[in-house]
Scaffold this motif. Structure first.
Motif, short mmCIF file in Angstrom:
data_model
loop_
_atom_site.label_atom_id
_atom_site.label_comp_id
_atom_site.label_asym_id
_atom_site.label_seq_id
_atom_site.Cartn_x
_atom_site.Cartn_y
_atom_site.Cartn_z
N THR A 12 0.85 -1.18 0.00
CA THR A 12 0.00 0.00 0.00
C THR A 12 0.89 1.23 0.00
O THR A 12 1.74 1.39 0.87
N SER A 13 0.69 2.08 -0.98
CA SER A 13 1.46 3.31 -1.11
C SER A 13 0.52 4.49 -0.91
O SER A 13 -0.46 4.63 -1.65
N ILE A 14 0.81 5.35 0.08
CA ILE A 14 -0.04 6.50 0.40
C ILE A 14 0.76 7.78 0.20
O ILE A 14 1.83 7.94 0.77
N ASN A 15 0.23 8.67 -0.63
CA ASN A 15 0.83 9.99 -0.86
C ASN A 15 -0.10 11.05 -0.29
O ASN A 15 -1.30 11.04 -0.55
N VAL A 16 0.46 11.97 0.48
CA VAL A 16 -0.30 13.09 1.01
C VAL A 16 0.26 14.38 0.41
O VAL A 16 1.38 14.39 -0.10
N PRO A 17 -0.52 15.47 0.45
CA PRO A 17 -0.10 16.69 -0.26
C PRO A 17 1.23 17.29 0.18
O PRO A 17 1.90 17.94 -0.60
N ASN A 18 1.65 17.09 1.42
CA ASN A 18 2.91 17.70 1.85
C ASN A 18 4.13 16.96 1.34
O ASN A 18 5.25 17.28 1.70
N GLY A 19 3.92 15.94 0.52
CA GLY A 19 5.04 15.22 -0.10
C GLY A 19 5.43 13.94 0.61
O GLY A 19 6.31 13.24 0.16
N GLU A 20 4.80 13.67 1.73
CA GLU A 20 5.12 12.44 2.45
C GLU A 20 4.55 11.25 1.70
O GLU A 20 3.44 11.29 1.19
N MET A 21 5.34 10.19 1.66
CA MET A 21 4.90 8.98 1.00
C MET A 21 5.25 7.81 1.90
O MET A 21 6.36 7.71 2.41
#
Length: 167
Positions: free
Chosen positions: A57-66
């Protein structure tokens, strides 16, 4: 050279992700201007990749954290059994198509071909090659048709699932 093509396709089938889906949550930026379109941006993107070993599972959030999380199929018995079945028949096809490729390359040399022909006979050799090629074809067909059951496996392992991959 068909055995080479089948072998390459089987290698690709074993290496790549076998199933994946992604969920993207978007937001619309509201502006006070009177015209134009409002741009959208991704709030959160979640991608799930199913491989032979498990799911990532790969999760990207707007602040660039992955973040990437790997999980084995410990609680997904139906999905795991489908992947094991498909992997097994793909490996049978891969090994036998590699064996056929080696035989066909060796048979280019006249001395080797003649020794095999005189030792076994043309009928036995032809029958052996046809049977091995048929096993490769049947293995690939079983792997493909078994993978069509993945949606039912998702439905069995994830109760009350309403996402597209469960239907």
């Amino acid at each position: 050279f068909l055995s080479l093509a089948i072998m390459v396709l089987c290698i690709a089938a074993v290496i790549v992700d076998w199933y994946k889906y992604s969920i993207v949550f978007q937001a619309v930026e509201v502006s006070n201007s009177a015209g134009g379109t409002n741009p959208t941006f991704n709030v959160n993107t979640t991608k799930v990749f199913y491989t032979v070993q498990g799911l990532t599972t790969s999760i990207n959030v707007p602040n660039g954290e992955m973040s990437n999380k790997f999980k084995e199929y410990s609680d997904m018995d139906s999905v795991h059994s489908i992947f094991r079945l498909v992997f097994g028949f793909t490996m049978v096809a891969l090994i036998l198509s590699g064996f056929l490729l080696v035989l066909f390359v060796l048979y280019f040399a006249e001395a080797i071909r003649n020794k095999v022909l005189f030792a076994l006979g043309m009928t036995v050799l032809r029958l052996f090659l046809v049977v091995v090629a048929a096993i490769v074809l049947i293995s690939v067909l079983i792997a493909f048709l078994a993978f069509l059951g993945i949606t039912n496996a998702f439905d069995d392992d994830i109760p009350n699932c309403q996402r597209g991959y469960c239907r």
